[in-house]
Design a protein around this motif. Structure first.
Motif, mmCIF file in Angstrom:
data_model
loop_
_atom_site.group_PDB
_atom_site.id
_atom_site.type_symbol
_atom_site.label_atom_id
_atom_site.label_comp_id
_atom_site.label_asym_id
_atom_site.label_seq_id
_atom_site.Cartn_x
_atom_site.Cartn_y
_atom_site.Cartn_z
ATOM 1 N N PRO A 1 -21.858 72.405 -12.775
ATOM 2 C CA PRO A 1 -21.080 71.853 -14.010
ATOM 3 C C PRO A 1 -20.129 70.731 -13.539
ATOM 4 O O PRO A 1 -19.713 70.403 -12.482
ATOM 5 C CB PRO A 1 -20.214 73.011 -14.464
ATOM 6 C CG PRO A 1 -20.026 73.773 -13.165
ATOM 7 C CD PRO A 1 -21.367 73.718 -12.448
ATOM 8 N N GLU A 2 -20.027 69.750 -14.555
ATOM 9 C CA GLU A 2 -18.913 68.576 -14.343
ATOM 10 C C GLU A 2 -17.598 69.020 -14.098
ATOM 11 O O GLU A 2 -17.365 70.040 -14.680
ATOM 12 C CB GLU A 2 -19.065 67.559 -15.343
ATOM 13 C CG GLU A 2 -20.357 66.919 -15.562
ATOM 14 C CD GLU A 2 -20.928 65.881 -14.445
ATOM 15 O OE1 GLU A 2 -19.754 65.574 -13.731
ATOM 16 O OE2 GLU A 2 -22.064 65.885 -13.992
ATOM 17 N N ILE A 3 -16.763 68.388 -13.578
ATOM 18 C CA ILE A 3 -15.274 68.673 -13.437
ATOM 19 C C ILE A 3 -14.504 67.510 -13.910
ATOM 20 O O ILE A 3 -14.886 66.517 -13.589
ATOM 21 C CB ILE A 3 -14.940 69.011 -11.999
ATOM 22 C CG1 ILE A 3 -15.850 70.257 -11.288
ATOM 23 C CG2 ILE A 3 -13.366 69.359 -11.841
ATOM 24 C CD1 ILE A 3 -15.357 70.346 -9.933
ATOM 25 N N LEU A 4 -13.874 67.948 -14.772
ATOM 26 C CA LEU A 4 -12.499 66.822 -15.185
ATOM 27 C C LEU A 4 -11.276 67.163 -14.611
ATOM 28 O O LEU A 4 -10.726 68.053 -15.116
ATOM 29 C CB LEU A 4 -12.524 66.915 -16.902
ATOM 30 C CG LEU A 4 -11.472 65.862 -17.411
ATOM 31 C CD1 LEU A 4 -11.916 64.442 -17.019
ATOM 32 C CD2 LEU A 4 -11.813 66.073 -18.974
ATOM 33 N N THR A 5 -10.704 66.441 -14.023
ATOM 34 C CA THR A 5 -9.436 66.657 -13.608
ATOM 35 C C THR A 5 -8.618 65.813 -13.890
ATOM 36 O O THR A 5 -8.608 64.693 -13.814
ATOM 37 C CB THR A 5 -9.402 66.552 -11.817
ATOM 38 O OG1 THR A 5 -10.344 67.112 -11.262
ATOM 39 C CG2 THR A 5 -7.942 66.709 -11.330
ATOM 40 N N LEU A 6 -7.511 66.660 -14.619
ATOM 41 C CA LEU A 6 -6.415 65.646 -15.556
ATOM 42 C C LEU A 6 -5.111 65.594 -14.571
ATOM 43 O O LEU A 6 -4.899 66.722 -13.707
ATOM 44 C CB LEU A 6 -6.051 66.363 -16.636
ATOM 45 C CG LEU A 6 -7.005 66.691 -17.730
ATOM 46 C CD1 LEU A 6 -6.650 67.534 -18.875
ATOM 47 C CD2 LEU A 6 -7.724 65.359 -17.951
ATOM 48 N N ASP A 7 -4.385 64.628 -14.405
ATOM 49 C CA ASP A 7 -3.370 64.046 -13.490
ATOM 50 C C ASP A 7 -2.221 63.377 -14.229
ATOM 51 O O ASP A 7 -1.940 62.207 -13.815
ATOM 52 C CB ASP A 7 -3.911 63.621 -12.429
ATOM 53 C CG ASP A 7 -2.796 63.689 -11.112
ATOM 54 O OD1 ASP A 7 -2.031 64.349 -11.183
ATOM 55 O OD2 ASP A 7 -2.992 62.735 -10.337
ATOM 56 N N ASP B 1 -2.984 59.490 -23.088
ATOM 57 C CA ASP B 1 -4.390 58.884 -22.426
ATOM 58 C C ASP B 1 -5.326 60.310 -22.246
ATOM 59 O O ASP B 1 -6.744 59.887 -22.423
ATOM 60 C CB ASP B 1 -4.272 58.149 -21.482
ATOM 61 C CG ASP B 1 -3.644 56.752 -21.853
ATOM 62 O OD1 ASP B 1 -3.596 56.418 -22.693
ATOM 63 O OD2 ASP B 1 -3.390 56.127 -20.839
ATOM 64 N N ASP B 2 -5.033 61.298 -21.854
ATOM 65 C CA ASP B 2 -5.784 62.358 -21.768
ATOM 66 C C ASP B 2 -6.424 62.979 -22.820
ATOM 67 O O ASP B 2 -7.492 63.598 -22.604
ATOM 68 C CB ASP B 2 -4.689 63.602 -21.035
ATOM 69 C CG ASP B 2 -4.936 62.941 -19.438
ATOM 70 O OD1 ASP B 2 -5.524 62.281 -18.843
ATOM 71 O OD2 ASP B 2 -3.942 63.718 -18.627
ATOM 72 N N VAL B 3 -5.973 62.754 -24.125
ATOM 73 C CA VAL B 3 -6.742 63.026 -25.292
ATOM 74 C C VAL B 3 -7.924 62.240 -25.452
ATOM 75 O O VAL B 3 -8.901 62.946 -25.604
ATOM 76 C CB VAL B 3 -5.733 62.857 -26.487
ATOM 77 C CG1 VAL B 3 -6.404 63.093 -27.954
ATOM 78 C CG2 VAL B 3 -4.549 63.577 -26.562
ATOM 79 N N THR B 4 -7.954 60.980 -25.201
ATOM 80 C CA THR B 4 -9.093 60.109 -25.102
ATOM 81 C C THR B 4 -10.208 60.560 -24.186
ATOM 82 O O THR B 4 -11.173 60.831 -24.071
ATOM 83 C CB THR B 4 -8.704 58.654 -24.910
ATOM 84 O OG1 THR B 4 -7.730 58.269 -25.836
ATOM 85 C CG2 THR B 4 -9.811 57.818 -25.046
#
Length: 315
Positions: free
Chosen positions: A109-115, A124-127
């Motif tokens: 799976p892909e990984i989305l890392t929020l920081d 911006d993380d909403v987008t």
């Protein structure tokens, strides 16, 4: 798309975008529908019914990882995307551990890392989340709604500051030991018309009681990380026991607020705009649409152990 989320803020935003995760973290509790979803993480720290000092002692005593990820359960859910974070090592599973675990999965799976570290980062993380889950239009709509609400607070704060200045404001996200709330909180205090100089521009950091007292806050907001409103009220007792508590201007004028940190301030989701509106009401109560106690997430704490609260239904 099958999405596994390992932090509450991402879970909240995913639901707001119309995406129900296939698995969540043990800390995810909003919206209530998360209670029915498979749980992918756990912690060795016992938070239930423990006070701030006890939890802090447990965290300091942990030898190894504070949080565990159930890799077998994650594999069984067969996610297309795993959402994690790199902002705080004590708030969720370490991002490095997530990448290591995901690398063992056959499904890749892909990984989305929020920081996020600032208030703008959070919006911006909403987008970013919307793009990752193929909901760009929903994300754009939500972002626009949030921006409109932020602009309204900014306009209200501009008027309030012109009339009464910027009250010295201190926001704590822990009480024993006292910890000054960082990351996005400094931005929020400034947007809400307060003097933000007490808040660190980086991560949350410990603060000496004498430094808090020397700052002489006109407004004191106590929002312990992970605590609901009742526990936040109890946590104020950690501060009330300190020398010369009653000499602090915020205490003298009854502008001390115990806040549901679990729902407000602590989590960098789209609901941080709710927190901004609540913070404005605490800093400039005479200019706010509603008093700060207008929801059951905020309690105004008197100098004595007795508290005043006006509870209404939340939006």
């Amino acid at each position: 798309m099958r999405v596994a989320t390992l932090l509450p803020s991402a879970t909240e935003t995913l639901f707001a975008l119309g995406v129900e995760p296939v698995g969540v973290s043990h800390s995810c509790d909003h919206p209530p529908k998360t209670d029915d979803l498979p749980v992918l993480t756990s912690t060795v720290v016992d938070h239930e019914g423990r006070d701030a000092a006890d939890i802090d002692a447990q965290m300091r005593s942990v030898d190894g990882a504070v949080y565990d990820l159930n890799v077998d359960r994650l594999a069984a859910l067969d996610p297309d995307l795993v959402v994690t974070q790199a902002t705080c090592d004590v708030c969720a599973v370490d991002a490095g551990a997530v990448h290591e675990a995901v690398s063992t999965l056959d499904s890749e799976p892909e990984i989305l890392t929020l920081d996020p570290h600032s208030f703008t980062d959070v919006l911006d993380d909403v987008t970013r989340i919307g793009a990752a889950v193929d909901r760009p239009d929903a994300a754009a709509t939500l972002r626009a709604q949030l921006s409109n609400r932020v602009d309204r607070v900014r306009d209200q704060a501009r008027v309030a500051v012109a009339e009464s200045g910027r009250p010295r404001t201190a926001v704590l996200d822990w009480t024993d030991p006292p910890i000054c709330a960082g990351h996005w909180v400094r931005d929020m205090v400034e947007l809400a018309g307060g003097d933000p100089t007490f808040q660190p521009s980086g991560p949350s950091e410990p603060v000496e009681w004498d430094d808090l007292r020397a700052f002489e806050p006109d407004v004191l907001v106590v929002a312990p990380c992970g605590f609901g409103c009742d526990r936040a009220v109890s946590a104020v007792d950690d501060l009330r026991a300190q020398p010369e508590w009653t000499d602090i201007p915020a205490v003298e004028t009854d502008h001390v607020y115990a806040v549901d940190g679990n729902a407000l301030f602590n989590r960098p989701s789209h609901r941080l705009v709710d927190s901004l509106e609540a913070l404005f009401a605490c800093i400039h109560p005479d200019s706010a649409d509603k008093p700060p106690q207008a929801t059951d997430r905020i309690v105004r704490v008197d100098r004595s152990p007795t508290t005043l609260s006006i509870s209404h239904d939340d939006d």
